[in-house]
Design a protein around this motif. Structure first.
Motif: not given
Length: 283
Positions: A227-234, A273-274
């Motif tokens: 499972v991967v949880l988070g944010l990466t820049p578009k 956001i990273l």
């Protein structure tokens, strides 16, 4: 009940803090004195800052934040990361949660940190946003993958308004979580793939961090359900063999929150956001 007494949190509070966290989160088994000692006081980024509430000998409220080194709008900065917050069930509905956050935010500003960051759930997001002035930045993306997603880390770091600045010391500390030891499962030209246990059976938690400046490395490959949880820049990440987890299937959808000390009301671009589970200890 007497009038509650607010005071700075201290190392000798850990035993009572474990008891309070157990009352607030009865399904969470990670809280122990060893875990809180590691999380609060072994963090190489600096000393924690937190607030406790006493009613006589009884600990009835707790909020702790730890320093986090970040790149904030292209500049090196330190922010306060909210880690744990709990109020005793007998004292809820008295505004103690709100006052804990206000006091720790004031401590953060007084220490010269650039802001406060955290992750809120469905029960707290409204209070953070409407009562405490935090930005509701974005809901964390969640997917289950077999092969690690590919992140163009150079592009992600260049685009990110907010990203953790990892160092060997902080990564080594993060890997030593006594409740969930992590490992560097693989490395690419620009990233380290870090894995640990998740709350799902036979499914790992996986995150990628920039490799630049780090001497630690991994061996082998990362493959299998995670499972991967988070944010990466578009536009900087490409998922492979992955399935998005709908919000209705998540036990508690999580949202990144932000309070800017340098620019009151300052906001982060949610598409720049990273941020991953490694940054806020989701598991």
């Amino acid at each position: 009940m007497s009038d509650p007494v607010f005071r700075p949190a201290a190392p000798d509070d850990l035993g009572r803090t474990v008891e309070l966290m157990g009352l607030g989160f009865p399904g969470a088994h990670k809280f122990s004195q060893a875990f809180l000692q590691w999380q609060y006081y072994d963090n190489p980024a600096g000393e924690p800052l937190g607030c406790n509430i006493d009613d006589g000998e009884r600990l009835i409220g707790h909020l702790m934040g730890i320093p986090l080194k970040v790149a904030l709008r292209g500049e090196a900065a330190v922010v306060t990361l909210i880690m744990n917050v709990s109020t005793h069930p007998d004292y809820r509905g008295r505004g103690l949660f709100l006052e804990l956050v206000r006091r720790v935010a004031a401590m953060s500003a007084g220490r010269g940190h650039a802001g406060v960051v955290g992750v809120a759930n469905q029960q707290t997001i409204r209070a953070y946003e409407t009562r405490l002035g935090f930005q509701n930045v974005a809901g964390l993306h969640a997917h289950v993958e077999l092969a690690p997603q590919r992140i163009d880390m150079a592009k992600a770091l260049a685009a990110a308004e907010f990203a953790h600045r990892w160092e060997d010391a902080t990564l080594a500390w993060r890997l030593k979580n006594p409740a969930n030891p992590l490992k560097i499962a693989a490395e690419t030209a620009d990233s380290l793939i870090v894995e640990g246990a998740s709350t799902l059976p036979l499914v790992r938690a996986r995150g990628a961090i920039p490799r630049a400046g780090l001497s630690l490395g991994g061996h082998g490959g990362a493959f299998g359900p995670a499972v991967v949880l988070g944010l990466t820049p578009k536009g900087t990440a490409r998922r492979r063999l992955a399935m998005i987890v709908p919000e209705r299937l998540r036990p508690s959808p999580l949202r990144m929150i932000w309070l800017d000390h340098r620019t009151p009301g300052g906001r982060l671009d949610p598409e720049r956001i990273l941020f991953s589970f490694l940054d806020f200890d989701a598991f």
